[in-house]
Enzyme design. Sequence first.
Site, PDB file in Angstrom:
ATOM      1  N   THR A   1       1.564  -4.331   4.231  1.00  0.00           N
ATOM      2  CA  THR A   1       1.391  -4.615   5.664  1.00  0.00           C
ATOM      3  C   THR A   1       0.789  -5.996   5.913  1.00  0.00           C
ATOM      4  OG1 THR A   1      -0.805  -3.614   5.667  1.00  0.00           O
ATOM      5  CG2 THR A   1       1.077  -2.170   6.215  1.00  0.00           C
ATOM      6  N   ASP A   2       0.169  -6.605   4.900  1.00  0.00           N
ATOM      7  CA  ASP A   2      -0.531  -7.870   5.141  1.00  0.00           C
ATOM      8  C   ASP A   2       0.395  -8.982   5.607  1.00  0.00           C
ATOM      9  OD1 ASP A   2      -3.157  -7.691   2.559  1.00  0.00           O
ATOM     10  OD2 ASP A   2      -2.800  -6.596   4.430  1.00  0.00           O
TER      11      ASP A   2
ATOM     12  N   TYR B   1      -8.035   0.541  -3.380  1.00  0.00           N
ATOM     13  CA  TYR B   1      -6.960   1.128  -4.197  1.00  0.00           C
ATOM     14  C   TYR B   1      -6.134  -0.016  -4.766  1.00  0.00           C
ATOM     15  CZ  TYR B   1      -4.690  -0.048   0.161  1.00  0.00           C
ATOM     16  OH  TYR B   1      -4.276  -0.738   1.264  1.00  0.00           O
TER      17      TYR B   1
ATOM     18  N   THR C   1       0.827  -1.217   0.000  1.00  0.00           N
ATOM     19  CA  THR C   1       0.000   0.000   0.000  1.00  0.00           C
ATOM     20  C   THR C   1       0.846   1.246   0.000  1.00  0.00           C
ATOM     21  OG1 THR C   1      -1.842  -1.057   1.101  1.00  0.00           O
ATOM     22  CG2 THR C   1      -1.646   1.304   1.414  1.00  0.00           C
TER      23      THR C   1
ATOM     24  N   LYS D   1      -0.140  -7.619  12.918  1.00  0.00           N
ATOM     25  CA  LYS D   1      -1.140  -6.669  12.422  1.00  0.00           C
ATOM     26  C   LYS D   1      -2.428  -6.927  13.200  1.00  0.00           C
ATOM     27  CE  LYS D   1      -3.031  -4.804   8.083  1.00  0.00           C
ATOM     28  NZ  LYS D   1      -3.023  -4.890   6.597  1.00  0.00           N
TER      29      LYS D   1
HETATM   30  N1  DGL Z   1      -2.447  -5.619  -0.460  1.00  0.00           N
HETATM   31  C1  DGL Z   1      -1.985  -5.304   0.882  1.00  0.00           C
HETATM   32  C2  DGL Z   1      -0.469  -5.545   0.980  1.00  0.00           C
HETATM   33  O1  DGL Z   1       0.248  -5.297   0.002  1.00  0.00           O
HETATM   34  C3  DGL Z   1      -2.289  -3.896   1.230  1.00  0.00           C
HETATM   35  C4  DGL Z   1      -2.076  -3.633   2.672  1.00  0.00           C
HETATM   36  C5  DGL Z   1      -0.938  -2.658   2.919  1.00  0.00           C
HETATM   37  O2  DGL Z   1       0.144  -2.736   2.286  1.00  0.00           O
HETATM   38  O3  DGL Z   1      -1.146  -1.854   3.835  1.00  0.00           O
HETATM   39  O4  DGL Z   1      -0.019  -5.982   2.039  1.00  0.00           O
END
Ligand code: DGL
Length: 364
Positions: free
Chosen positions: A127-128, A61, A47, A200
Amino acid sequence: MKIHSALSHHLAWVLLALLTVTAYAKDEPAPVSAKLANVRILATGGTIAGTGATSTTTVGYTAAKVGVEQLIEAVPALKQVANVTGEQVFQIASENMTDEYWLKLAKRVNTLLAQDDVDGIVITHGTDTLEETAYFLNLVVKSHKPVVLVGAMRPSTAMSADGPFNIYNSVVLAASPDSANKGVLVCLNDQINAARDVTKTNTTSLDTFRAPELGFLGYMQSNKPHFYRLPARKHTVDTEFDVSKLEALPKVDIVYGYANVTRTPVDALVAAGAKGIIHAGVGDGSIHNAVKPALIEARQKGVIVVRGSRVGNGIVARNGEANDDELDFVVSDTLNPQKARILLMLALTKTNQTSEIQRMFYTY
Ligand code: DGL
């Protein structure tokens, strides 16, 4: 009249000189300062590199669109805190992380940190799965130098995007000598977390990364880190794991415990070739009577079984909810299932002795 034209002529030259200097400053990288630390930013997507349709788009997004140079250009203040260079290692939404990406990233980090002209590394990441990559690197990076993972909960196009300041703080953290020897760090929202304990905790909020009961290592404030505790478990140079010659990692999967669960997932994973299974049990790692026979049979076929918990905090006690000594199971200590999987993967690159693997779960 003559004085007037001379003055105009002079002013024109001054203006031209100013424009030239500005143009040079804008296009040329900042001159390297001998007194600032050299920090390399390795970009992987997420993100923090995402783009949305409008400045108010914070869900729906597209992640992993903006390149590392743009991420750096969005934070001009970096020039005052470190000599920053960037590298795009890969560009993915982190839910798509794979062992191959992990091995590529870990090898690149170790190569760079062995160089005298690299003082610290910042890794921009979705973040995932950020907590997983952080823990994996915590076990395989062979350097005392700081490695900081950073992400964002809002895409780069959002009003009040959190990415730029998270990157700024992470570079300050990676440039600080105080950050050395603390293992891999995670830095978002002005908070510093340890790779082993961070997770998370919220799908969308900015303060999502926490170690719910074990707490932050410290905070970022006034352009420097403030540490209040240290990691208690071995990490980085003190671990026994080495991925430098590995091209793949052992297949380890996770099954989830819940009411009315069946043995089907366990049987399917064993049939698919799993070398290890993490059982994310209810409570203190309890196993449903319908599933226990499948795990026993898996163990008898040589699959390593780790009894973990879906709860998220606390110690899974050995010989508590199951007779681990008799079943030859391992318990996960306080690691959540996704991190227990990482430690078991690396453990299986060294041994398949359950006593040795249990030692590793009490060490890292
Ligand atoms: N698709 C998620 C990722 O790339 C978006 C979450 C993020 O990066 O905050 O981990």
